[in-house]
Design an enzyme around this catalytic site. Structure first.
Site, PDB file in Angstrom:
ATOM      1  N   GLY A 130       0.837  -1.192   0.000  1.00  0.00           N
ATOM      2  CA  GLY A 130       0.000   0.000   0.000  1.00  0.00           C
ATOM      3  C   GLY A 130       0.874   1.246   0.000  1.00  0.00           C
ATOM      4  N   HIS A 131       1.882   1.223  -0.879  1.00  0.00           N
ATOM      5  CA  HIS A 131       2.791   2.368  -1.009  1.00  0.00           C
ATOM      6  C   HIS A 131       3.645   2.192  -2.254  1.00  0.00           C
ATOM      7  CE1 HIS A 131       5.888  -0.378   0.362  1.00  0.00           C
ATOM      8  NE2 HIS A 131       5.156  -0.671   1.417  1.00  0.00           N
ATOM      9  N   ALA A 132       4.379   3.272  -2.579  1.00  0.00           N
ATOM     10  CA  ALA A 132       5.402   3.208  -3.630  1.00  0.00           C
ATOM     11  C   ALA A 132       6.714   3.655  -3.003  1.00  0.00           C
ATOM     12  CB  ALA A 132       5.036   4.139  -4.778  1.00  0.00           C
ATOM     13  N   ARG A 144       2.429  -0.689  -4.912  1.00  0.00           N
ATOM     14  CA  ARG A 144       2.246  -2.143  -4.762  1.00  0.00           C
ATOM     15  C   ARG A 144       1.397  -2.465  -3.536  1.00  0.00           C
ATOM     16  NH1 ARG A 144       7.574  -2.645  -3.736  1.00  0.00           N
ATOM     17  NH2 ARG A 144       7.683  -0.999  -5.275  1.00  0.00           N
ATOM     18  N   VAL A 185       6.168   6.608  -0.486  1.00  0.00           N
ATOM     19  CA  VAL A 185       5.005   7.447  -0.785  1.00  0.00           C
ATOM     20  C   VAL A 185       3.810   6.606  -0.352  1.00  0.00           C
ATOM     21  CG1 VAL A 185       3.682   8.644  -2.567  1.00  0.00           C
ATOM     22  CG2 VAL A 185       6.178   8.473  -2.775  1.00  0.00           C
TER      23      VAL A 185
END
Ligand code: TYD
Length: 138
Positions: free
Chosen positions: A51-53, A98, A123
């Site tokens: 749940g982030h990049a 992802r 992020v």
């Protein structure tokens, strides 16, 4: 980076009646220099990870045991990879959102990363990710 830059990589498999063996080396099966490794385990049914990049970090993910899905999103398109074999790795370049989901009981996700841990590399806000992607900032 787009979802087309993600690579599902077949790892060497040394078959042996005593049990099989696979391996991964820097700049060979893993297309970067490994700086860090971590693993996800005891994931309760129905939970999601990720749940982030990452701004800079590249990763290489192996399902050492069990199975789970890795959903990659480049802001325009999404692709889901099901990892369920310990002789495949998923290379995820930087700059992609992802999520990891559908963990089976007793699954074990091994992750190699191209950077030391840095909270500032994440992020975590999806709208910010979309904005950065459209500005070419990530
Ligand atoms: P996070 O990367 O958000 O987990 P995931 O993407 O797998 O769901 O990390 C969860 C927490 O663990 C967060 O507080 C940061 C910490 N952490 C480290 O301290 N070092 C690491 O190498 C990683 C991957 C996470």
């Amino acid at each position: 980076m787009t979802i087309n830059d993600v690579k599902h990589i077949s790892l060497p498999k040394i078959l042996d009646v005593r049990g099989n063996l696979s391996f991964a080396e820097n700049h060979a099966q893993v297309p970067f220099e490994i700086q860090r490794t971590y693993w996800l385990y005891d994931v309760p049914g129905g939970e999601c990870r990720g749940g982030h990049a990452y701004r800079e970090t590249e990763e290489f993910i192996i399902a050492l045991s069990g199975s789970f899905d890795v959903v990659i999103d480049d802001g325009e398109n999404k692709k889901t990879y099901t990892l369920n074999r310990s002789y495949y790795g998923l290379y995820v370049p930087k700059g992609l959102w992802r999520e990891m989901e559908n963990f089976s009981t007793n699954s074990l996700a091994l992750e190699f990363a191209s950077t030391k841990f840095c909270a500032g590399d994440y992020v975590r806000d999806y709208d910010e990710f979309l904005k950065m992607k459209s500005n070419g900032e990530i």
